[in-house]
Design a protein around this motif. Sequence first.
Motif, short mmCIF file in Angstrom:
data_model
loop_
_atom_site.label_atom_id
_atom_site.label_comp_id
_atom_site.label_asym_id
_atom_site.label_seq_id
_atom_site.Cartn_x
_atom_site.Cartn_y
_atom_site.Cartn_z
N GLU A 132 4.29 10.04 7.30
CA GLU A 132 4.41 10.21 6.32
C GLU A 132 2.79 9.40 5.67
O GLU A 132 2.15 9.97 4.70
N LEU A 133 2.24 8.38 6.44
CA LEU A 133 1.30 7.46 6.05
C LEU A 133 0.14 8.24 7.29
O LEU A 133 -0.63 7.94 6.39
N LEU A 134 0.11 8.74 8.12
CA LEU A 134 -0.62 9.62 8.31
C LEU A 134 -0.89 11.09 7.83
O LEU A 134 -2.95 11.28 7.94
N SER A 135 -0.47 11.24 7.30
CA SER A 135 -1.10 13.18 7.09
C SER A 135 -0.39 12.70 5.02
O SER A 135 -1.06 14.19 4.43
N ASN A 136 -0.31 11.64 4.11
CA ASN A 136 -0.43 12.16 2.96
C ASN A 136 -1.55 10.76 2.29
O ASN A 136 -1.60 9.81 1.25
N ARG A 137 -2.72 10.75 2.95
CA ARG A 137 -3.83 9.22 3.02
C ARG A 137 -4.26 9.88 1.50
O ARG A 137 -3.73 9.02 0.93
N ASP A 138 -4.10 10.93 0.26
CA ASP A 138 -4.63 11.01 -1.08
C ASP A 138 -3.18 10.91 -1.67
O ASP A 138 -3.98 10.30 -2.51
N ALA A 139 -2.23 11.32 -1.11
CA ALA A 139 -1.31 10.78 -1.96
C ALA A 139 -1.04 9.07 -1.99
O ALA A 139 -0.50 8.34 -3.09
N ILE A 140 -1.73 8.58 -0.82
CA ILE A 140 -1.61 7.17 -0.77
C ILE A 140 -2.31 5.84 -2.08
O ILE A 140 -1.58 5.20 -2.97
N ASN A 141 -3.91 7.41 -1.53
CA ASN A 141 -4.92 6.27 -2.91
C ASN A 141 -4.39 6.83 -4.35
O ASN A 141 -4.79 5.68 -4.96
N GLU A 142 -3.84 8.29 -4.17
CA GLU A 142 -3.71 7.79 -6.23
C GLU A 142 -2.49 7.09 -6.17
O GLU A 142 -2.27 6.97 -7.48
N ARG A 143 -1.40 7.03 -5.46
CA ARG A 143 -0.64 5.58 -5.62
C ARG A 143 -0.71 4.77 -6.24
O ARG A 143 -1.15 3.39 -7.01
N LEU A 144 -1.92 4.41 -5.49
CA LEU A 144 -2.60 2.21 -5.47
C LEU A 144 -3.33 2.33 -6.33
O LEU A 144 -3.25 1.50 -7.16
N LEU A 145 -3.46 3.80 -6.48
CA LEU A 145 -5.34 3.01 -7.79
C LEU A 145 -4.03 3.51 -9.08
O LEU A 145 -4.86 2.77 -10.41
N ARG A 146 -3.05 3.84 -9.05
CA ARG A 146 -2.26 3.54 -10.76
C ARG A 146 -2.00 2.43 -10.87
O ARG A 146 -1.59 1.51 -12.02
N LYS A 158 -11.53 -1.98 -15.08
CA LYS A 158 -11.25 -0.16 -14.43
C LYS A 158 -11.21 -0.35 -13.34
O LYS A 158 -12.28 -0.20 -13.12
N VAL A 159 -10.00 -0.02 -12.95
CA VAL A 159 -10.00 0.18 -10.94
C VAL A 159 -10.40 1.66 -11.24
O VAL A 159 -9.43 2.70 -11.14
N THR A 160 -11.93 1.86 -10.38
CA THR A 160 -11.84 3.17 -10.37
C THR A 160 -11.54 4.10 -9.04
O THR A 160 -10.89 5.32 -9.75
N ARG A 161 -11.59 3.76 -8.02
CA ARG A 161 -10.68 4.10 -6.92
C ARG A 161 -10.29 2.86 -5.95
O ARG A 161 -10.53 2.05 -5.98
N VAL A 162 -9.66 3.02 -5.17
CA VAL A 162 -8.85 2.71 -4.16
C VAL A 162 -8.37 3.46 -3.13
O VAL A 162 -8.03 4.50 -3.30
N GLU A 163 -9.18 3.11 -2.00
CA GLU A 163 -9.51 4.04 -0.97
C GLU A 163 -8.92 3.33 0.46
O GLU A 163 -10.00 2.51 0.69
N ILE A 164 -7.96 3.83 1.35
CA ILE A 164 -7.88 3.47 2.53
C ILE A 164 -8.62 3.68 4.01
O ILE A 164 -8.90 5.07 3.97
N LYS A 165 -9.13 3.31 4.23
CA LYS A 165 -10.46 4.07 4.80
C LYS A 165 -10.36 4.21 6.58
O LYS A 165 -10.36 4.93 6.67
N ASP A 166 -9.60 3.58 7.09
CA ASP A 166 -9.09 3.52 8.37
C ASP A 166 -6.89 2.82 8.46
O ASP A 166 -6.74 1.64 8.16
N ILE A 167 -6.35 3.65 9.65
CA ILE A 167 -5.21 3.24 9.84
C ILE A 167 -5.18 3.22 11.40
O ILE A 167 -5.28 5.11 11.79
N ASN A 168 -4.56 2.68 11.62
CA ASN A 168 -5.04 2.57 12.99
C ASN A 168 -3.58 1.93 13.58
O ASN A 168 -3.34 0.66 13.53
N PRO A 169 -2.77 2.97 14.36
CA PRO A 169 -1.49 2.57 15.23
C PRO A 169 -1.84 2.46 16.53
O PRO A 169 -2.69 1.69 17.01
N PRO A 170 -0.42 1.36 17.28
CA PRO A 170 -1.42 0.93 18.70
C PRO A 170 -1.75 1.81 19.47
O PRO A 170 -1.13 2.85 19.21
N ALA A 171 -1.81 1.67 20.37
CA ALA A 171 -2.19 2.56 21.47
C ALA A 171 -1.09 2.74 21.71
O ALA A 171 -1.16 4.23 22.68
#
Length: 315
Positions: A132-146, A158-171
Amino acid sequence: MGFTGFDLVIPILIVLVLLVLFTGIKTVPQGYNYTVERFGRYTRTLSPGLNLIVPFVDRVGAKMNMMEQVLDVPTQEIITRDNAIVAVDGVAFYQVLSAPQAAYQVAGLQNAILNLTMTNIRTVMGSMVLDELLSNRDAINERLLRVVDEAAHPWGIKVTRVEIKDINPPANLVDSMARQMMAERDKRAQILKAEGLKQSQILEAEGRREAAFRDAEARERSAEAEARATQVVSEAISKGDVQALNYFVAQKYTDALTRIGSAGNSKIVLMPLEASSLIGTLGGIGEIAKEVFGADAPGERPRHSSSRPPAVRSD
């Protein structure tokens, strides 16, 4: 010429007036708001442009940037719900809407927003599994913003945007995910191949069934025709018409000769036949034709008999 005390007072007064004017006149640049404090207490907010304050009584408290600002969220490690460790970083955009609240409701505004964002990133993303973490980035950003915007609202932010830039799992986890993806694709390919083979076998079986049905139907109709012909001959014989029997026997006799002559395992076949019986049979066929047409056919040539046994030749 000596200077009097009055001559010294006048320059001093001029300097004091200039100092008072300089202290009481404040210029606020565009995009900023200044708070005014009187004896340490907030009184009002200065908007962009030329403003006047009471000298030596009022002073400028906080100079607040009212433009939208960007806050970089540093990389941090997060443990997901399925115990996977991932490194996450992001960025937050915010804007000050109320200068007094931003100046006096929280100390260290940017540090407060940064810590609030990082804490909520750990909370939101830690409650999800890795897929879910890797496939639902838009939902994560929306929830964080709220969540972050609601928490920062009392600060006049007023927090206008919160964006996750990178998600890096271990090799090693990335390698495992790649192998899992390949296994899933191989599985789907095998399923599709099996489905195709199944459909092919079904269509082939249906084709054989249809062919068998049509062959059986053809044999049934042939048998019905044979039975009908036999019935007609039987009825003719029962009525005393022996010529119909001769025609039926001659037809079967001729068909048998045709099959023998067309056999591929011999070149010449000599068969002793009773000439008189063959002539009689042919005569019976002629009598039937006369009865049907009422007379000999025009241009009918006389038949010649032969006492020699017929030979069937197959080249």
